[in-house]
Design a protein around this motif. Structure first.
Motif, PDB file in Angstrom:
ATOM      1  N   ILE A 189     -37.508 -41.299 -13.146  1.00 26.66           N
ATOM      2  CA  ILE A 189     -37.695 -39.907 -12.732  1.00 26.66           C
ATOM      3  C   ILE A 189     -37.143 -39.749 -11.314  1.00 26.66           C
ATOM      4  O   ILE A 189     -37.894 -39.724 -10.336  1.00 26.66           O
ATOM      5  CB  ILE A 189     -39.189 -39.501 -12.772  1.00 26.66           C
ATOM      6  CG1 ILE A 189     -39.824 -39.886 -14.091  1.00 26.66           C
ATOM      7  CG2 ILE A 189     -39.337 -38.005 -12.515  1.00 26.66           C
ATOM      8  CD1 ILE A 189     -41.333 -39.760 -14.102  1.00 26.66           C
ATOM      9  N   PRO A 190     -35.822 -39.651 -11.170  1.00 24.30           N
ATOM     10  CA  PRO A 190     -35.235 -39.516  -9.834  1.00 24.30           C
ATOM     11  C   PRO A 190     -35.757 -38.245  -9.138  1.00 24.30           C
ATOM     12  O   PRO A 190     -35.944 -37.219  -9.759  1.00 24.30           O
ATOM     13  CB  PRO A 190     -33.728 -39.402 -10.103  1.00 24.30           C
ATOM     14  CG  PRO A 190     -33.536 -39.942 -11.476  1.00 24.30           C
ATOM     15  CD  PRO A 190     -34.811 -39.678 -12.222  1.00 24.30           C
ATOM     16  N   GLY A 191     -36.010 -38.364  -7.846  1.00 23.34           N
ATOM     17  CA  GLY A 191     -36.443 -37.215  -7.061  1.00 23.34           C
ATOM     18  C   GLY A 191     -37.913 -36.860  -7.208  1.00 23.34           C
ATOM     19  O   GLY A 191     -38.336 -35.798  -6.754  1.00 23.34           O
ATOM     20  N   ILE A 192     -38.695 -37.727  -7.822  1.00 21.84           N
ATOM     21  CA  ILE A 192     -40.122 -37.462  -7.999  1.00 21.84           C
ATOM     22  C   ILE A 192     -40.798 -37.354  -6.624  1.00 21.84           C
ATOM     23  O   ILE A 192     -40.464 -38.090  -5.701  1.00 21.84           O
ATOM     24  CB  ILE A 192     -40.782 -38.562  -8.868  1.00 21.84           C
ATOM     25  CG1 ILE A 192     -42.204 -38.176  -9.243  1.00 21.84           C
ATOM     26  CG2 ILE A 192     -40.747 -39.901  -8.180  1.00 21.84           C
ATOM     27  CD1 ILE A 192     -42.830 -39.105 -10.277  1.00 21.84           C
ATOM     28  N   ASN A 193     -41.704 -36.418  -6.496  1.00 22.21           N
ATOM     29  CA  ASN A 193     -42.380 -36.198  -5.208  1.00 22.21           C
ATOM     30  C   ASN A 193     -43.585 -37.115  -5.014  1.00 22.21           C
ATOM     31  O   ASN A 193     -43.820 -37.602  -3.922  1.00 22.21           O
ATOM     32  CB  ASN A 193     -42.837 -34.738  -5.094  1.00 22.21           C
ATOM     33  CG  ASN A 193     -41.674 -33.801  -4.934  1.00 22.21           C
ATOM     34  OD1 ASN A 193     -40.665 -34.145  -4.343  1.00 22.21           O
ATOM     35  ND2 ASN A 193     -41.801 -32.605  -5.473  1.00 22.21           N
ATOM     36  N   THR A 194     -44.370 -37.309  -6.044  1.00 22.18           N
ATOM     37  CA  THR A 194     -45.578 -38.123  -5.961  1.00 22.18           C
ATOM     38  C   THR A 194     -45.436 -39.318  -6.881  1.00 22.18           C
ATOM     39  O   THR A 194     -45.292 -39.162  -8.081  1.00 22.18           O
ATOM     40  CB  THR A 194     -46.809 -37.290  -6.382  1.00 22.18           C
ATOM     41  OG1 THR A 194     -46.873 -36.125  -5.567  1.00 22.18           O
ATOM     42  CG2 THR A 194     -48.082 -38.091  -6.212  1.00 22.18           C
ATOM     43  N   THR A 195     -45.467 -40.508  -6.293  1.00 19.58           N
ATOM     44  CA  THR A 195     -45.295 -41.721  -7.090  1.00 19.58           C
ATOM     45  C   THR A 195     -46.657 -42.334  -7.410  1.00 19.58           C
ATOM     46  O   THR A 195     -47.686 -41.886  -6.906  1.00 19.58           O
ATOM     47  CB  THR A 195     -44.448 -42.768  -6.349  1.00 19.58           C
ATOM     48  OG1 THR A 195     -45.188 -43.249  -5.231  1.00 19.58           O
ATOM     49  CG2 THR A 195     -43.108 -42.190  -5.907  1.00 19.58           C
ATOM     50  N   ILE A 196     -46.621 -43.391  -8.195  1.00 19.39           N
ATOM     51  CA  ILE A 196     -47.863 -44.084  -8.524  1.00 19.39           C
ATOM     52  C   ILE A 196     -48.519 -44.652  -7.273  1.00 19.39           C
ATOM     53  O   ILE A 196     -49.736 -44.813  -7.233  1.00 19.39           O
ATOM     54  CB  ILE A 196     -47.653 -45.190  -9.579  1.00 19.39           C
ATOM     55  CG1 ILE A 196     -46.690 -46.265  -9.081  1.00 19.39           C
ATOM     56  CG2 ILE A 196     -47.227 -44.601 -10.902  1.00 19.39           C
ATOM     57  CD1 ILE A 196     -46.661 -47.515  -9.928  1.00 19.39           C
ATOM     58  N   LYS A 197     -47.724 -44.937  -6.231  1.00 17.84           N
ATOM     59  CA  LYS A 197     -48.315 -45.444  -4.993  1.00 17.84           C
ATOM     60  C   LYS A 197     -49.277 -44.419  -4.412  1.00 17.84           C
ATOM     61  O   LYS A 197     -50.363 -44.764  -3.953  1.00 17.84           O
ATOM     62  CB  LYS A 197     -47.237 -45.789  -3.974  1.00 17.84           C
ATOM     63  CG  LYS A 197     -47.833 -46.353  -2.696  1.00 17.84           C
ATOM     64  CD  LYS A 197     -46.798 -46.684  -1.674  1.00 17.84           C
ATOM     65  CE  LYS A 197     -47.494 -47.254  -0.448  1.00 17.84           C
ATOM     66  NZ  LYS A 197     -46.650 -47.216   0.716  1.00 17.84           N
ATOM     67  N   ASP A 198     -48.887 -43.160  -4.426  1.00 12.02           N
ATOM     68  CA  ASP A 198     -49.737 -42.108  -3.871  1.00 12.02           C
ATOM     69  C   ASP A 198     -51.054 -41.988  -4.631  1.00 12.02           C
ATOM     70  O   ASP A 198     -52.087 -41.703  -4.042  1.00 12.02           O
ATOM     71  CB  ASP A 198     -49.015 -40.755  -3.910  1.00 12.02           C
ATOM     72  CG  ASP A 198     -47.714 -40.780  -3.134  1.00 12.02           C
ATOM     73  OD1 ASP A 198     -47.706 -41.322  -2.013  1.00 12.02           O
ATOM     74  OD2 ASP A 198     -46.703 -40.274  -3.654  1.00 12.02           O
ATOM     75  N   LYS A 199     -51.022 -42.222  -5.922  1.00 11.76           N
ATOM     76  CA  LYS A 199     -52.200 -41.995  -6.753  1.00 11.76           C
ATOM     77  C   LYS A 199     -53.032 -43.260  -7.005  1.00 11.76           C
ATOM     78  O   LYS A 199     -54.253 -43.185  -7.092  1.00 11.76           O
ATOM     79  CB  LYS A 199     -51.742 -41.407  -8.087  1.00 11.76           C
ATOM     80  CG  LYS A 199     -52.863 -40.907  -8.953  1.00 11.76           C
ATOM     81  CD  LYS A 199     -52.339 -40.132 -10.140  1.00 11.76           C
ATOM     82  CE  LYS A 199     -53.490 -39.606 -10.972  1.00 11.76           C
ATOM     83  NZ  LYS A 199     -53.034 -38.849 -12.121  1.00 11.76           N
ATOM     84  N   TYR A 200     -52.376 -44.418  -7.116  1.00 15.31           N
ATOM     85  CA  TYR A 200     -53.072 -45.607  -7.614  1.00 15.31           C
ATOM     86  C   TYR A 200     -53.118 -46.810  -6.677  1.00 15.31           C
ATOM     87  O   TYR A 200     -53.771 -47.797  -7.007  1.00 15.31           O
ATOM     88  CB  TYR A 200     -52.426 -46.069  -8.923  1.00 15.31           C
ATOM     89  CG  TYR A 200     -52.571 -45.119 -10.071  1.00 15.31           C
ATOM     90  CD1 TYR A 200     -53.798 -44.918 -10.690  1.00 15.31           C
ATOM     91  CD2 TYR A 200     -51.474 -44.415 -10.555  1.00 15.31           C
ATOM     92  CE1 TYR A 200     -53.933 -44.052 -11.761  1.00 15.31           C
ATOM     93  CE2 TYR A 200     -51.597 -43.543 -11.626  1.00 15.31           C
ATOM     94  CZ  TYR A 200     -52.827 -43.363 -12.225  1.00 15.31           C
ATOM     95  OH  TYR A 200     -52.958 -42.510 -13.282  1.00 15.31           O
ATOM     96  N   PHE A 201     -52.443 -46.793  -5.553  1.00 18.16           N
ATOM     97  CA  PHE A 201     -52.312 -48.007  -4.744  1.00 18.16           C
ATOM     98  C   PHE A 201     -53.662 -48.592  -4.335  1.00 18.16           C
ATOM     99  O   PHE A 201     -53.926 -49.785  -4.534  1.00 18.16           O
ATOM    100  CB  PHE A 201     -51.453 -47.755  -3.496  1.00 18.16           C
ATOM    101  CG  PHE A 201     -51.125 -48.997  -2.727  1.00 18.16           C
ATOM    102  CD1 PHE A 201     -50.071 -49.808  -3.110  1.00 18.16           C
ATOM    103  CD2 PHE A 201     -51.868 -49.388  -1.620  1.00 18.16           C
ATOM    104  CE1 PHE A 201     -49.757 -50.966  -2.424  1.00 18.16           C
ATOM    105  CE2 PHE A 201     -51.573 -50.540  -0.924  1.00 18.16           C
ATOM    106  CZ  PHE A 201     -50.512 -51.332  -1.323  1.00 18.16           C
ATOM    107  N   HIS A 248     -41.966 -44.800 -19.107  1.00 21.26           N
ATOM    108  CA  HIS A 248     -40.783 -44.651 -18.251  1.00 21.26           C
ATOM    109  C   HIS A 248     -39.604 -45.469 -18.766  1.00 21.26           C
ATOM    110  O   HIS A 248     -38.454 -45.043 -18.660  1.00 21.26           O
ATOM    111  CB  HIS A 248     -41.097 -45.052 -16.812  1.00 21.26           C
ATOM    112  CG  HIS A 248     -42.097 -44.184 -16.131  1.00 21.26           C
ATOM    113  ND1 HIS A 248     -42.117 -42.810 -16.232  1.00 21.26           N
ATOM    114  CD2 HIS A 248     -43.142 -44.499 -15.325  1.00 21.26           C
ATOM    115  CE1 HIS A 248     -43.110 -42.315 -15.518  1.00 21.26           C
ATOM    116  NE2 HIS A 248     -43.762 -43.327 -14.964  1.00 21.26           N
ATOM    117  N   MET A 249     -39.879 -46.625 -19.345  1.00 25.88           N
ATOM    118  CA  MET A 249     -38.803 -47.473 -19.861  1.00 25.88           C
ATOM    119  C   MET A 249     -38.135 -46.859 -21.088  1.00 25.88           C
ATOM    120  O   MET A 249     -36.979 -47.152 -21.372  1.00 25.88           O
ATOM    121  CB  MET A 249     -39.334 -48.877 -20.192  1.00 25.88           C
ATOM    122  CG  MET A 249     -39.740 -49.682 -18.981  1.00 25.88           C
ATOM    123  SD  MET A 249     -38.402 -49.971 -17.820  1.00 25.88           S
ATOM    124  CE  MET A 249     -37.781 -51.517 -18.428  1.00 25.88           C
TER     125      MET A 249
END
Length: 153
Positions: free
Chosen positions: A50-62, A83-84
């Protein structure tokens, strides 16, 4: 560097000391470190799908992933599988990330730990940041090689 210096002085855990290097330790089987590296690969898979995504899994799950991996990593695995399945611009990157994820998953074994201690969370963070740094170093090296090739023409 500060985190590493603190833990080198305070820890008696030899497995933990092996990940306190200046660069990624790809041979380490220390589970919290491996989980941090896996988290980085999951994030890279998401960013590539998902190129250009604003919120990644790091923001939500880290934070949750570094504290209670058994609750979060199955969710991350499901997301990575979705995603794969998407169409990627680079098939080579998709294969590379899939192979790396497979190798790291093999090191994890059959279950994730339910909780990580504060020291183990430090190893998780180091694994994550070293894996990310590895990605950026290869990107910079490829850019430098391309620039040198242009200068030699």
């Amino acid at each position: 560097a500060i985190i590493k210096a603190y833990y080198l002085r305070k820890t008696t855990n030899e497995q933990f000391k092996e990940v306190l290097q200046m660069d990624i330790n790809e041979e380490s089987d220390y589970l919290p470190y491996v989980l941090g590296r896996m988290f980085s690969i999951y994030e890279q898979i998401q960013l590539a799908a998902i190129p250009g995504i604003n919120t990644t899994i790091k923001d939500k799950y880290f934070t949750s992933a570094s504290t209670t991996p058994a609750r979060i990593f199955p969710i991350l695995g499901d997301l990575a599988a979705k995603h794969m399945r998407k169409t990627w611009q680079s098939k080579g990157l998709k294969i590379k990330l899939d192979k790396t994820l497979g190798a790291l998953t093999k090191k994890v074994g059959d279950r994730y730990p339910s909780r990580l201690s504060l020291e183990e969370r430090g190893a998780f963070q180091l694994g994550y940041y070293f894996e990310n740094q590895k990605r950026f170093e290869k990107t910079n090296k490829n850019t430098e090689d391309a620039e040198q090739g242009e200068n030699n023409d």
